[in-house]
Enzyme design. Sequence first.
Site, PDB file in Angstrom:
ATOM      1  CB  THR A 116      -0.904  -0.010   1.257  1.00  0.00           C
ATOM      2  OG1 THR A 116      -1.485   1.271   1.428  1.00  0.00           O
ATOM      3  CG2 THR A 116      -0.109  -0.332   2.527  1.00  0.00           C
ATOM      4  CG  ASP A 117      -1.195   4.933  -0.944  1.00  0.00           C
ATOM      5  OD1 ASP A 117      -1.719   4.292  -0.009  1.00  0.00           O
ATOM      6  OD2 ASP A 117      -1.820   5.777  -1.627  1.00  0.00           O
ATOM      7  CD  GLU A 118      -3.247   3.309   4.582  1.00  0.00           C
ATOM      8  OE1 GLU A 118      -2.963   3.123   5.777  1.00  0.00           O
ATOM      9  OE2 GLU A 118      -4.382   3.194   4.128  1.00  0.00           O
TER      10      GLU A 118
ATOM     11  CE1 TYR B 212      -3.261  -2.781   5.809  1.00  0.00           C
ATOM     12  CE2 TYR B 212      -3.276  -0.422   5.384  1.00  0.00           C
ATOM     13  CZ  TYR B 212      -3.264  -1.725   4.920  1.00  0.00           C
ATOM     14  OH  TYR B 212      -3.255  -1.969   3.566  1.00  0.00           O
TER      15      TYR B 212
ATOM     16  CE  LYS C 131       0.143  -4.633   3.059  1.00  0.00           C
ATOM     17  NZ  LYS C 131      -0.195  -5.990   2.528  1.00  0.00           N
TER      18      LYS C 131
HETATM   19  P1  NAD Z   1      -9.617  -7.419   2.452  1.00  0.00           P
HETATM   20  O1  NAD Z   1      -9.616  -7.181   3.920  1.00  0.00           O
HETATM   21  O2  NAD Z   1     -10.855  -7.168   1.661  1.00  0.00           O
HETATM   22  O3  NAD Z   1      -9.212  -8.946   2.167  1.00  0.00           O
HETATM   23  C1  NAD Z   1      -8.207  -9.598   2.884  1.00  0.00           C
HETATM   24  C2  NAD Z   1      -8.349 -11.109   2.632  1.00  0.00           C
HETATM   25  O4  NAD Z   1      -7.280 -11.773   3.305  1.00  0.00           O
HETATM   26  C3  NAD Z   1      -9.656 -11.694   3.180  1.00  0.00           C
HETATM   27  O5  NAD Z   1     -10.221 -12.575   2.240  1.00  0.00           O
HETATM   28  C4  NAD Z   1      -9.202 -12.452   4.427  1.00  0.00           C
HETATM   29  O6  NAD Z   1     -10.038 -13.557   4.746  1.00  0.00           O
HETATM   30  C5  NAD Z   1      -7.803 -12.872   4.034  1.00  0.00           C
HETATM   31  N1  NAD Z   1      -6.940 -13.126   5.195  1.00  0.00           N
HETATM   32  C6  NAD Z   1      -6.766 -12.318   6.281  1.00  0.00           C
HETATM   33  N2  NAD Z   1      -5.916 -12.895   7.142  1.00  0.00           N
HETATM   34  C7  NAD Z   1      -5.525 -14.070   6.585  1.00  0.00           C
HETATM   35  C8  NAD Z   1      -4.645 -15.104   6.984  1.00  0.00           C
HETATM   36  N3  NAD Z   1      -3.983 -15.046   8.151  1.00  0.00           N
HETATM   37  N4  NAD Z   1      -4.465 -16.165   6.171  1.00  0.00           N
HETATM   38  C9  NAD Z   1      -5.134 -16.245   4.979  1.00  0.00           C
HETATM   39  N5  NAD Z   1      -5.990 -15.300   4.560  1.00  0.00           N
HETATM   40  C10 NAD Z   1      -6.185 -14.234   5.348  1.00  0.00           C
HETATM   41  O7  NAD Z   1      -8.384  -6.593   1.892  1.00  0.00           O
HETATM   42  P2  NAD Z   1      -8.178  -5.866   0.482  1.00  0.00           P
HETATM   43  O8  NAD Z   1      -8.680  -4.492   0.578  1.00  0.00           O
HETATM   44  O9  NAD Z   1      -8.639  -6.751  -0.591  1.00  0.00           O
HETATM   45  O10 NAD Z   1      -6.580  -5.775   0.451  1.00  0.00           O
HETATM   46  C11 NAD Z   1      -5.805  -6.812  -0.151  1.00  0.00           C
HETATM   47  C12 NAD Z   1      -4.340  -6.422  -0.132  1.00  0.00           C
HETATM   48  O11 NAD Z   1      -4.159  -5.207  -0.852  1.00  0.00           O
HETATM   49  C13 NAD Z   1      -3.778  -6.163   1.269  1.00  0.00           C
HETATM   50  O12 NAD Z   1      -2.464  -6.676   1.302  1.00  0.00           O
HETATM   51  C14 NAD Z   1      -3.779  -4.654   1.391  1.00  0.00           C
HETATM   52  O13 NAD Z   1      -2.779  -4.220   2.273  1.00  0.00           O
HETATM   53  C15 NAD Z   1      -3.483  -4.253  -0.038  1.00  0.00           C
HETATM   54  N6  NAD Z   1      -3.960  -2.919  -0.458  1.00  0.00           N
HETATM   55  C16 NAD Z   1      -5.274  -2.588  -0.317  1.00  0.00           C
HETATM   56  C17 NAD Z   1      -5.734  -1.349  -0.783  1.00  0.00           C
HETATM   57  C18 NAD Z   1      -7.182  -0.953  -0.681  1.00  0.00           C
HETATM   58  O14 NAD Z   1      -7.530   0.170  -1.060  1.00  0.00           O
HETATM   59  N7  NAD Z   1      -8.087  -1.815  -0.218  1.00  0.00           N
HETATM   60  C19 NAD Z   1      -4.823  -0.461  -1.364  1.00  0.00           C
HETATM   61  C20 NAD Z   1      -3.475  -0.846  -1.484  1.00  0.00           C
HETATM   62  C21 NAD Z   1      -3.068  -2.080  -1.043  1.00  0.00           C
HETATM   63  O1  TDX Z   2     -17.042   6.128   7.385  1.00  0.00           O
HETATM   64  C1  TDX Z   2     -15.944   6.579   7.026  1.00  0.00           C
HETATM   65  N1  TDX Z   2     -15.794   7.943   6.890  1.00  0.00           N
HETATM   66  C2  TDX Z   2     -14.628   8.515   6.486  1.00  0.00           C
HETATM   67  O2  TDX Z   2     -14.558   9.753   6.381  1.00  0.00           O
HETATM   68  C3  TDX Z   2     -14.807   5.730   6.718  1.00  0.00           C
HETATM   69  C4  TDX Z   2     -14.931   4.238   6.867  1.00  0.00           C
HETATM   70  C5  TDX Z   2     -13.643   6.331   6.295  1.00  0.00           C
HETATM   71  N2  TDX Z   2     -13.543   7.686   6.187  1.00  0.00           N
HETATM   72  C6  TDX Z   2     -12.286   8.275   5.665  1.00  0.00           C
HETATM   73  C7  TDX Z   2     -10.997   7.788   6.261  1.00  0.00           C
HETATM   74  C8  TDX Z   2     -10.034   7.931   5.088  1.00  0.00           C
HETATM   75  O3  TDX Z   2      -9.561   9.274   5.013  1.00  0.00           O
HETATM   76  O4  TDX Z   2     -12.244   7.911   4.277  1.00  0.00           O
HETATM   77  C9  TDX Z   2     -10.891   7.667   3.859  1.00  0.00           C
HETATM   78  C10 TDX Z   2     -10.788   6.239   3.341  1.00  0.00           C
HETATM   79  O5  TDX Z   2     -10.946   5.360   4.452  1.00  0.00           O
HETATM   80  P1  TDX Z   2     -10.789   3.772   4.327  1.00  0.00           P
HETATM   81  O6  TDX Z   2     -11.749   3.259   3.305  1.00  0.00           O
HETATM   82  O7  TDX Z   2     -10.832   3.202   5.700  1.00  0.00           O
HETATM   83  O8  TDX Z   2      -9.349   3.642   3.666  1.00  0.00           O
HETATM   84  P2  TDX Z   2      -7.864   4.086   4.130  1.00  0.00           P
HETATM   85  O9  TDX Z   2      -7.739   4.201   5.598  1.00  0.00           O
HETATM   86  O10 TDX Z   2      -7.477   5.267   3.285  1.00  0.00           O
HETATM   87  O11 TDX Z   2      -7.038   2.772   3.665  1.00  0.00           O
HETATM   88  C11 TDX Z   2      -7.359   2.121   2.423  1.00  0.00           C
HETATM   89  O12 TDX Z   2      -6.426   2.439   1.418  1.00  0.00           O
HETATM   90  C12 TDX Z   2      -5.133   1.953   1.567  1.00  0.00           C
HETATM   91  C13 TDX Z   2      -7.432   0.602   2.597  1.00  0.00           C
HETATM   92  O13 TDX Z   2      -8.373   0.288   3.594  1.00  0.00           O
HETATM   93  C14 TDX Z   2      -6.082   0.056   2.929  1.00  0.00           C
HETATM   94  O14 TDX Z   2      -6.136  -1.367   3.010  1.00  0.00           O
HETATM   95  C15 TDX Z   2      -5.118   0.463   1.860  1.00  0.00           C
HETATM   96  O15 TDX Z   2      -3.831   0.074   2.221  1.00  0.00           O
END
Ligand code: NAD
Ligand code: TDX
Length: 332
Positions: A121-123, A148, A152
């Site tokens: 992630t960019d975080e 988190y 990562k």
């Molecule tokens: P998500 O929470 O929707 O999915 C995570 C999945 O991993 C789930 O299916 C869960 O059951 C599985 N999991 C969790 N712990 C586990 C374990 N110990 N063993 C096996 N499986 C396990 O997450 P997501 O949003 O799909 O994110 C996927 C990846 O992408 C993560 O590595 C996250 O850091 C990265 N990422 C997410 C975003 C975003 O915007 N959501 C952005 C950048 C990077």
């Molecule tokens: O109800 C809400 N109201 C609100 O203002 C929620 C749930 C979030 N927010 C804000 C917090 C953040 O500034 O919205 C923005 C996005 O929030 P999230 O969806 O929780 O994402 P963020 O914390 O930015 O992280 C996401 O992007 C990077 C993913 O969850 C991560 O897994 C990924 O690494």
Amino acid sequence: MAVYVVTGGAGFIGSNFVRWVVSNTDHRVVVLDKLTYAGHKASLAGLPENRVSLVVGDVCDAELVDKLVADADVVVHFAAESHNDNSLNDPWPFVSTNLIGTYTLLEAVRRHGKRYHHISTDEVYGDLELDDPERFSESTPYNPSSPYSSTKAGSDLLVRAWVRSFGVQATLSNCSNNYGPYQHVEKFIPRQITNLIDGIRPKLYGAGLNVRDWIHVDDHNAAVETIITKGAIGETYLIGADGEQNNKSVVELILTLMGHQADDYEHVNDRPGHDLRYAIDASKLREELGWTPQYTSFRDGLAATIDWYRANEDWWRPMKAATEAKYAKTGQ
Ligand code: NAD
Ligand code: TDX
């Protein structure tokens, strides 16, 4: 034809990746997923059984991981605890899955000499000021803020060390905020869409001025496949689609697209340590590997995502009440 082991393939981005691979390649996919609160068998419904199988298990289970990696050509590691707000309430699952899980996979790919792609992630780079002209690039120093993002960041550093010390054949990618179908309703965009379907006003943390750099999940996944096939071993690629928006403007757009007044939202408690702004410079990926995003209109991508949540209430309804009960405890 290759065999991909996709960890976390029942989660949001992972399940979309499996669908993308089935539609765009001839690879076979073995999903390894623990099916935590964030993983759903239903996210893989309708996929061909001769192409996709699901193994329910933990990425920290060394014996199981070893067996699956031995039979794979490529391991794509999506599995993680992924939600910042949860990491503030209980960091342990983040330390366990994100750090020990990555370690377990790295040891297996090292033993078996397999190709590994690490999803991050960019975080890991911390946050930017609103008026900073700079964006994150591959050379930005790591400076994570939350349990988190720090786990990562730690997992990324493990991968880099395993490449350098043991010659593991790995690539890494750090992507910005994804949106699209099958995203858990705890996350910002699906939470507001499903709240509106339920007659609840969208909830903005603090003033809503925090900026996220939105990318459609299919654009992220196309980039991941590009890096797996064309990326240089040991390299990191940032993935982003120039989609910066503040949270207030995203909520206003969701309200408008769903037929409500644009200001019909409420402000709730802010997230402690809330990162202000993320922004990605994806020049390296675009110029060296030739990737370009297909979803160029955030408005259109968001409208399609709203349609998906409207049409797939059976998928998200079972998780909605528990998610909102959790938020109620922190006044969010
Ligand atoms: P998500 O929470 O929707 O999915 C995570 C999945 O991993 C789930 O299916 C869960 O059951 C599985 N999991 C969790 N712990 C586990 C374990 N110990 N063993 C096996 N499986 C396990 O997450 P997501 O949003 O799909 O994110 C996927 C990846 O992408 C993560 O590595 C996250 O850091 C990265 N990422 C997410 C975003 C975003 O915007 N959501 C952005 C950048 C990077
Ligand atoms: O109800 C809400 N109201 C609100 O203002 C929620 C749930 C979030 N927010 C804000 C917090 C953040 O500034 O919205 C923005 C996005 O929030 P999230 O969806 O929780 O994402 P963020 O914390 O930015 O992280 C996401 O992007 C990077 C993913 O969850 C991560 O897994 C990924 O690494």
